[in-house]
Enzyme design. Sequence first.
Site, mmCIF file in Angstrom:
data_model
loop_
_atom_site.group_PDB
_atom_site.id
_atom_site.type_symbol
_atom_site.label_atom_id
_atom_site.label_comp_id
_atom_site.label_asym_id
_atom_site.label_seq_id
_atom_site.Cartn_x
_atom_site.Cartn_y
_atom_site.Cartn_z
ATOM 1 N N LYS A 1 0.832 -1.211 0.000
ATOM 2 C CA LYS A 1 0.000 0.000 0.000
ATOM 3 C C LYS A 1 0.864 1.258 0.000
ATOM 4 O O LYS A 1 0.494 2.281 -0.583
ATOM 5 C CB LYS A 1 -0.965 0.007 1.188
ATOM 6 C CG LYS A 1 -2.319 -0.583 0.853
ATOM 7 C CD LYS A 1 -2.323 -2.065 0.771
ATOM 8 C CE LYS A 1 -2.619 -2.749 -0.489
ATOM 9 N NZ LYS A 1 -2.442 -4.196 -0.488
ATOM 10 N N GLY B 1 8.451 -22.403 16.468
ATOM 11 C CA GLY B 1 7.682 -23.247 17.375
ATOM 12 C C GLY B 1 7.230 -24.515 16.673
ATOM 13 O O GLY B 1 6.834 -24.484 15.515
ATOM 14 N N GLY C 1 -0.068 -14.545 -13.226
ATOM 15 C CA GLY C 1 -1.187 -14.536 -12.291
ATOM 16 C C GLY C 1 -1.840 -13.163 -12.263
ATOM 17 O O GLY C 1 -1.220 -12.184 -11.856
ATOM 18 N N GLY D 1 -4.327 -12.195 -10.419
ATOM 19 C CA GLY D 1 -5.160 -12.101 -9.219
ATOM 20 C C GLY D 1 -4.883 -10.793 -8.490
ATOM 21 O O GLY D 1 -4.413 -9.815 -9.087
ATOM 22 N N GLU E 1 -2.497 -14.578 -17.321
ATOM 23 C CA GLU E 1 -3.481 -15.176 -16.409
ATOM 24 C C GLU E 1 -4.029 -16.460 -17.053
ATOM 25 O O GLU E 1 -4.517 -16.432 -18.172
ATOM 26 C CB GLU E 1 -4.605 -14.160 -16.126
ATOM 27 C CG GLU E 1 -5.858 -14.727 -15.509
ATOM 28 C CD GLU E 1 -5.641 -15.479 -14.197
ATOM 29 O OE1 GLU E 1 -4.975 -14.949 -13.306
ATOM 30 O OE2 GLU E 1 -6.130 -16.626 -14.090
ATOM 31 N N GLY F 1 -0.919 -17.370 -6.331
ATOM 32 C CA GLY F 1 -1.598 -17.831 -5.126
ATOM 33 C C GLY F 1 -0.620 -18.147 -4.018
ATOM 34 O O GLY F 1 0.594 -18.024 -4.183
ATOM 35 N N ASP G 1 -4.360 -17.552 7.552
ATOM 36 C CA ASP G 1 -4.142 -18.170 6.237
ATOM 37 C C ASP G 1 -3.921 -19.679 6.302
ATOM 38 O O ASP G 1 -4.058 -20.359 5.286
ATOM 39 C CB ASP G 1 -2.893 -17.563 5.566
ATOM 40 C CG ASP G 1 -3.141 -16.188 4.987
ATOM 41 O OD1 ASP G 1 -4.230 -15.624 5.217
ATOM 42 O OD2 ASP G 1 -2.229 -15.665 4.311
ATOM 43 N N HIS H 1 -23.565 15.301 1.624
ATOM 44 C CA HIS H 1 -23.342 15.787 0.260
ATOM 45 C C HIS H 1 -22.281 16.888 0.288
ATOM 46 O O HIS H 1 -22.350 17.766 1.148
ATOM 47 C CB HIS H 1 -24.645 16.361 -0.313
ATOM 48 C CG HIS H 1 -24.460 16.968 -1.675
ATOM 49 N ND1 HIS H 1 -24.306 16.183 -2.794
ATOM 50 C CD2 HIS H 1 -24.366 18.258 -2.074
ATOM 51 C CE1 HIS H 1 -24.140 16.981 -3.851
ATOM 52 N NE2 HIS H 1 -24.175 18.245 -3.440
#
Length: 485
Positions: A68, A132, A198, A200, A221, A288, A329, A461
């Site tokens: 970003k 871990g 890709g 995506g 793609e 992906g 994820d 507005h």
Amino acid sequence: MDDLIFLVENMSDEFDVIVVGAGPAGYVAAIRAAQNGLKTLCLDNWTNYDGGTALGGTCLNAGCIPSKALLESSELYHRAREEFAVHGISTGEVAIDVAAMQKRKAGIVSQLTGGIAALFKANKVTAMQGTGCFLGGGKVEFTSHDGDKKTLSARHVVLATGSRPVELSAVPFDGETIVDSWGALEFDSVPPRLGVIGGGVIGLELGSVWSRLGSEVTVLEAMDDFLFMADRQVAKDAQRQFKRQGLDIRLGAMVKSANKGKKGVELTYEDKKGSQTVTVDKVVVAVGRHPYTDGLLGEGAGVEMDERGFIKVDDECRTTAPDVWAVGDVVRGPMLAHKGSEEGVMVADLIAGEVSEVNYDVIPSVIYTAPEIAWVGKTEEQATEAGVPYKVGTFSFAANGRAKGMEQAVGMVKMIVSAADDEILGVHIIGPMAGELIGEMVVAMEFSASAEDIQRIIHAHPTLSEAIHEAALAADGRAIHAINK
Ligand code: NAD
């Protein structure tokens, strides 16, 4: 970050909760668990290119936040070159200093990752940098970056190890010319020709960054449909606008090989016309991400995985092992930071004996291109497939005064509404600040709002949000600033 590691020798090895992974799912789970009065440890083994460690996982170090930052810089550069003149602003030659742009990005990342460390301290979450491995029976083996091992125990274990980019065997990463999304955030100069495999979310966001800065970007793609997960009408509009911006998006293009030579990397792909090639200077592979569980589970863990490599969980993120939870994820559902964070909160609250849940039907998605694309709930295609009678209201930003003033009067708001009871089923926005606008619709859908609710709510507005108001009115053929069909 070293000051954060509380020396293991000086602390007890028993915890209420051990969280493995300090990305947006794990660090949020750890903070909430500590807020709930639970003695909490969070382990994380993230290592940056320079060998340094940092909390925050992919999102903060190599994903959402740095991308970003670069999207904003590149957009400003693009607008200064292409749009300022329309406003009557003359600038002389506009140049981009990639090193300065990257330095700003790195500063934002380190402020935010440092912020997590500060939050851990303030909430009394213990952090340890290293790996871990859940052994079973509440035991977690910790291995420091120096290789020292220690066995820790907890009443509850939360697995939040995230995901890693998928690598194509035909186009292996070399860290230099063929890179993953992280590598593409670190380029130190603008590649003249950039190949993106890709089309995506990552491919479009990173393709946009470098295209605005001057790269000739080709997106390959594999699917025939552009942005298959988005509403078709919105996807078509997006495809048209990205083409106009100069992104060369080739659909139905399955990449077969990459050959590095003097003239660059030659990518060979198959499409309807047969075998084709394109030669580029750098390649980003964005096809992906995989759940990341390497070395996470010992033999006695009792934590089952599904056939795609995700940790199996129920609706409350319980794994198949007692008192072991998994979030983010590494479990089913969209790979989105905000989804993982809410799962982290839910699990920490459930461990503390509270009632908690995640509403998986109302998770917003945002693609941070220009224009932005954002949606929540059902697409029109999903409503049709579900056999739900529905009505549709659309409103174009071309008729929105604020968007005009911003010189960004492109795109639209589309609302899918139940014909039976007027409940909003889905909202799709392509246009300026779509990612911010969608918030109103997330709130509305959480409260099961009807189109009439939105029609009767006063929208300031002139604001972009008036387009949402008008789309709700249009669902009943009552838009004020458009000709109703
Ligand atoms: P994605 O699933 O969004 O897109 C990958 C694309 O690659 C798909 O369209 C797929 O058809 C295509 N593809 C797969 N194999 C191919 C091949 N051999 N040749 C050509 N095309 C091929 O994945 P992504 O863009 O890598 O993002 C990964 C995850 O991260 C996603 O779940 C995404 O939602 C998430 N993410 C979200 C954001 C955001 O919220 N703005 C930003 C970045 C990433």
